[in-house]
Design a protein around this motif. Sequence first.
Motif, PDB file in Angstrom:
ATOM      1  N   HIS A  22       7.126 -45.296  -7.257  1.00  0.00           N
ATOM      2  CA  HIS A  22       6.194 -45.083  -8.295  1.00  0.00           C
ATOM      3  C   HIS A  22       6.131 -46.074  -9.112  1.00  0.00           C
ATOM      4  O   HIS A  22       5.366 -46.386  -9.938  1.00  0.00           O
ATOM      5  CB  HIS A  22       6.647 -43.586  -8.722  1.00  0.00           C
ATOM      6  CG  HIS A  22       6.013 -43.103  -9.998  1.00  0.00           C
ATOM      7  ND1 HIS A  22       4.625 -42.785 -10.016  1.00  0.00           N
ATOM      8  CD2 HIS A  22       6.507 -43.064 -11.280  1.00  0.00           C
ATOM      9  CE1 HIS A  22       4.299 -42.411 -11.353  1.00  0.00           C
ATOM     10  NE2 HIS A  22       5.422 -42.577 -12.162  1.00  0.00           N
ATOM     11  N   ARG A  59       7.002 -35.843  -3.894  1.00  0.00           N
ATOM     12  CA  ARG A  59       5.924 -36.760  -4.773  1.00  0.00           C
ATOM     13  C   ARG A  59       6.004 -35.911  -6.062  1.00  0.00           C
ATOM     14  O   ARG A  59       5.842 -36.616  -7.136  1.00  0.00           O
ATOM     15  CB  ARG A  59       4.838 -36.903  -3.862  1.00  0.00           C
ATOM     16  CG  ARG A  59       4.674 -38.406  -3.210  1.00  0.00           C
ATOM     17  CD  ARG A  59       3.495 -38.084  -2.204  1.00  0.00           C
ATOM     18  NE  ARG A  59       3.746 -37.409  -0.911  1.00  0.00           N
ATOM     19  CZ  ARG A  59       2.974 -36.973  -0.099  1.00  0.00           C
ATOM     20  NH1 ARG A  59       1.471 -37.501  -0.601  1.00  0.00           N
ATOM     21  NH2 ARG A  59       3.010 -36.449   1.104  1.00  0.00           N
ATOM     22  N   GLU A  98       4.858 -49.536  -8.044  1.00  0.00           N
ATOM     23  CA  GLU A  98       2.955 -49.569  -7.718  1.00  0.00           C
ATOM     24  C   GLU A  98       2.422 -48.211  -8.058  1.00  0.00           C
ATOM     25  O   GLU A  98       1.304 -48.121  -7.951  1.00  0.00           O
ATOM     26  CB  GLU A  98       2.627 -50.152  -6.296  1.00  0.00           C
ATOM     27  CG  GLU A  98       3.382 -49.411  -5.345  1.00  0.00           C
ATOM     28  CD  GLU A  98       3.003 -50.057  -4.168  1.00  0.00           C
ATOM     29  OE1 GLU A  98       3.091 -49.217  -3.054  1.00  0.00           O
ATOM     30  OE2 GLU A  98       2.941 -51.368  -3.760  1.00  0.00           O
ATOM     31  N   GLY A  99       2.973 -47.166  -8.236  1.00  0.00           N
ATOM     32  CA  GLY A  99       2.592 -45.752  -8.346  1.00  0.00           C
ATOM     33  C   GLY A  99       2.395 -45.126  -6.977  1.00  0.00           C
ATOM     34  O   GLY A  99       2.129 -45.878  -5.921  1.00  0.00           O
ATOM     35  N   ILE A 100       2.449 -43.762  -7.143  1.00  0.00           N
ATOM     36  CA  ILE A 100       2.357 -43.025  -6.079  1.00  0.00           C
ATOM     37  C   ILE A 100       0.886 -42.745  -5.861  1.00  0.00           C
ATOM     38  O   ILE A 100       0.152 -42.297  -6.654  1.00  0.00           O
ATOM     39  CB  ILE A 100       2.965 -41.496  -5.976  1.00  0.00           C
ATOM     40  CG1 ILE A 100       4.611 -42.184  -5.928  1.00  0.00           C
ATOM     41  CG2 ILE A 100       2.957 -40.834  -4.900  1.00  0.00           C
ATOM     42  CD1 ILE A 100       5.421 -40.815  -6.310  1.00  0.00           C
ATOM     43  N   ARG A 101       0.101 -43.236  -4.835  1.00  0.00           N
ATOM     44  CA  ARG A 101      -1.307 -43.034  -4.618  1.00  0.00           C
ATOM     45  C   ARG A 101      -1.808 -41.961  -3.650  1.00  0.00           C
ATOM     46  O   ARG A 101      -2.691 -41.490  -3.498  1.00  0.00           O
ATOM     47  CB  ARG A 101      -1.915 -44.361  -4.299  1.00  0.00           C
ATOM     48  CG  ARG A 101      -1.769 -45.411  -5.249  1.00  0.00           C
ATOM     49  CD  ARG A 101      -2.589 -46.527  -5.143  1.00  0.00           C
ATOM     50  NE  ARG A 101      -2.299 -47.616  -5.881  1.00  0.00           N
ATOM     51  CZ  ARG A 101      -1.491 -48.656  -6.111  1.00  0.00           C
ATOM     52  NH1 ARG A 101      -0.640 -48.900  -4.837  1.00  0.00           N
ATOM     53  NH2 ARG A 101      -1.610 -49.628  -6.825  1.00  0.00           N
ATOM     54  N   ASP A 102      -0.564 -41.822  -2.544  1.00  0.00           N
ATOM     55  CA  ASP A 102      -1.309 -40.767  -1.631  1.00  0.00           C
ATOM     56  C   ASP A 102      -1.212 -39.440  -2.031  1.00  0.00           C
ATOM     57  O   ASP A 102      -0.381 -38.906  -2.865  1.00  0.00           O
ATOM     58  CB  ASP A 102       0.080 -41.050  -0.474  1.00  0.00           C
ATOM     59  CG  ASP A 102      -0.024 -42.097   0.338  1.00  0.00           C
ATOM     60  OD1 ASP A 102      -1.279 -42.886   0.217  1.00  0.00           O
ATOM     61  OD2 ASP A 102       1.172 -42.601   0.844  1.00  0.00           O
ATOM     62  N   PRO A 103      -2.338 -38.654  -1.806  1.00  0.00           N
ATOM     63  CA  PRO A 103      -2.420 -37.249  -2.090  1.00  0.00           C
ATOM     64  C   PRO A 103      -1.550 -36.510  -1.384  1.00  0.00           C
ATOM     65  O   PRO A 103      -1.335 -36.338  -0.312  1.00  0.00           O
ATOM     66  CB  PRO A 103      -3.828 -37.086  -1.886  1.00  0.00           C
ATOM     67  CG  PRO A 103      -4.269 -38.155  -0.881  1.00  0.00           C
ATOM     68  CD  PRO A 103      -3.670 -39.072  -0.999  1.00  0.00           C
ATOM     69  N   PRO A 157      -3.137 -36.280  -7.520  1.00  0.00           N
ATOM     70  CA  PRO A 157      -4.138 -36.239  -6.693  1.00  0.00           C
ATOM     71  C   PRO A 157      -3.768 -35.326  -5.399  1.00  0.00           C
ATOM     72  O   PRO A 157      -2.891 -35.238  -5.062  1.00  0.00           O
ATOM     73  CB  PRO A 157      -4.642 -37.438  -6.182  1.00  0.00           C
ATOM     74  CG  PRO A 157      -3.366 -38.362  -6.339  1.00  0.00           C
ATOM     75  CD  PRO A 157      -2.708 -37.819  -7.438  1.00  0.00           C
ATOM     76  N   ASP A 214      -7.957 -33.361  -8.765  1.00  0.00           N
ATOM     77  CA  ASP A 214      -6.754 -33.783  -9.728  1.00  0.00           C
ATOM     78  C   ASP A 214      -6.052 -32.463  -9.902  1.00  0.00           C
ATOM     79  O   ASP A 214      -6.444 -31.415 -10.536  1.00  0.00           O
ATOM     80  CB  ASP A 214      -7.238 -34.413 -10.807  1.00  0.00           C
ATOM     81  CG  ASP A 214      -7.259 -36.137 -10.902  1.00  0.00           C
ATOM     82  OD1 ASP A 214      -6.659 -36.546  -9.889  1.00  0.00           O
ATOM     83  OD2 ASP A 214      -7.990 -36.475 -11.613  1.00  0.00           O
TER      84      ASP A 214
END
Length: 641
Positions: free
Chosen positions: A100, A126, A103-108, A139, A57
């Motif tokens: 975002h 991002r 559903e939110g940004i998940r890709d690191p 992340p 993180d």
Amino acid sequence: MEISVNNMREEYRKAQKKGQREFRARVAKGAYPYLQVLDEILENTQIERVEPLGLVDIPMEAIAGTKTSGRTKAFAANFMPLLGEATEFARKWMALCEAHMEEGIRDPIKAYEFMNRFYVQEGNKRVSVMKHFGAASIPGTVTRLVPRRSGSKGSEIYYEFLDFYEVTHVNFVWFSETGRFARLLKLVDAGEEKWSEDTRRDFSSVYYTFDAAFAQQGGKKLPITTGDALLMFLDLYPYRTLIGQPAAKLSRMLAGLWPEVTALTQESPVELSMQPEERPAPLLTRLLPLEVTPLHVAFVHEKSADTSAWAYAHEFGRSHVDEALEGRVITHTYDNAQVGTNDDEKIEQAIRDGCAVVFTTTPKLMDASLRAAARHPQVKILNCSMNMPHPSIRTYYGRLYEAKFVLGAIAGSLADNNKIGYFATYPIYGMPASINAFALGAKMVNPRARVYVQWTADKHCGGKEAFERRDIRVISGPDTGLSRGGKDYGLYLLTREGALPMAMAMWHWGQFYEKILRSILNNTWKADEPEDGRAVNYWWGIASGMIDVLTSRGLPAGCRRLADYLKKGVCDGVVDPFEDVLYAQGGRPVGPESGHFTPQEILTMDWLAENVDGAIPAFDDLIDAAKPMVRLQGVRKEDRE
């Protein structure tokens, strides 16, 4: 769908305005307005090693720029977009924004870490979107670039961080001075060789709750880090008591200590008051009748007058106040305030009893005094200690080295074999100055005099027997004794019949207490308050009446005249124990840069004069009872960390 597009455009415009404001502000200051580029930073940097950290993180506050210069000018320095909303860049930014929000940004992202700042290789947009929405972290797959150690302060702090990270895997804390990462580990005291996930989660919760309170008070505008302020806070409130605390309560606690936070920004956070100033009471106070309600004043002691010579001396001062300010002041005593047990409750009881002024008579009660000051800002609290950077309270002590200089001169004249013993207590502020002044006084009248120091706080202290084995018969013992105790305090001769008192340093605490309370009664108390918010430390000497030297009738008349002459010289400012060219042990010259020693240089002396036999004890050699005091006021920085 049209509404969604309009929403995204509106979000982009908001972000763009943030970027434009940042851009203009930096240009106005002459600062670089775009993202920092790591490749450019590294051009003149030697990298010691490269470490892949894997998925971590990344704190948003620590993302400083981009790896390459490719998209640098698309963003302002705060990662907010600068390009027009009709560009392809803007469309991609808005698409990420929509993702975002849905559903939110998940890709690191991919990033490099250098000096605990992060530079994005993939995922600049991002980061921009997440920063726009105030995310705390993102992340990322991170590669650490460790520069070669340079010896600079920044380099040393970073290498201390690397040791801290090895134990904690925490990357969101930073400090502005060395030694603080190690202090944080001690204060958290997780009891683990490496922090568990639960420990990290608890610490993260405490940190970010505190960070929000710090920001709410305006802390982000100060030239210190959240970590700097948190460390001060943890010195007063045990870490485990903060886990799970509501944000509102933590914010109130921090607000009460805000003067302590701002004091961290001062290069010289303490203002020494060297001499009492006689100020007339305000005209209105003199014209109107005096307030008939007496001022209630508390004296809080770690021990009692029956068990402690120190408490006995302060109680003697309290009785002086009772006589000098009869009818205007009512005093109260609170004994046996034990640190970590009932110290907070003793001070709270004094305040519940109506005391508007509280004197805590030992440095060990400093933390409890600060906590009370945060809870009761209307109460005037003073702690008997030195050189403490706490503007929430005031501190006081005496320039004992002036009296020690006089006593040293007497000792030098009495030492027919040139040997003098000296019992020192704790290696804290002012103690080396007292030893050195004593040694210089002895040398002034007897150039061959040597002072042999033993530290009562040292586990290896040999006591009077060690002096006897060396045929040392002139001894400087504790400054005060109990009313019904022995005679082995002050300056005494060791005879077959026991200790024979010759002279002693006298603490006239009553003189100090009376003058301070008169300033409160006359409404001149605030005149001592510095405008820049620094802490006030009263450090008065012989001329104030707070310190004196008493001589025995058995002392030779010539010695008494010498003592009187030196005392008068100190009072008049014509005698200075530290005015000559001075040498420390081993013949090392220790002359001050300014040509004469400043009060701060005297207070913080960490060396012993060349005619002193003995050394300042190491922290590990101290008895357990001494360690808390030395951690608080140790003359050596490493002992306080």
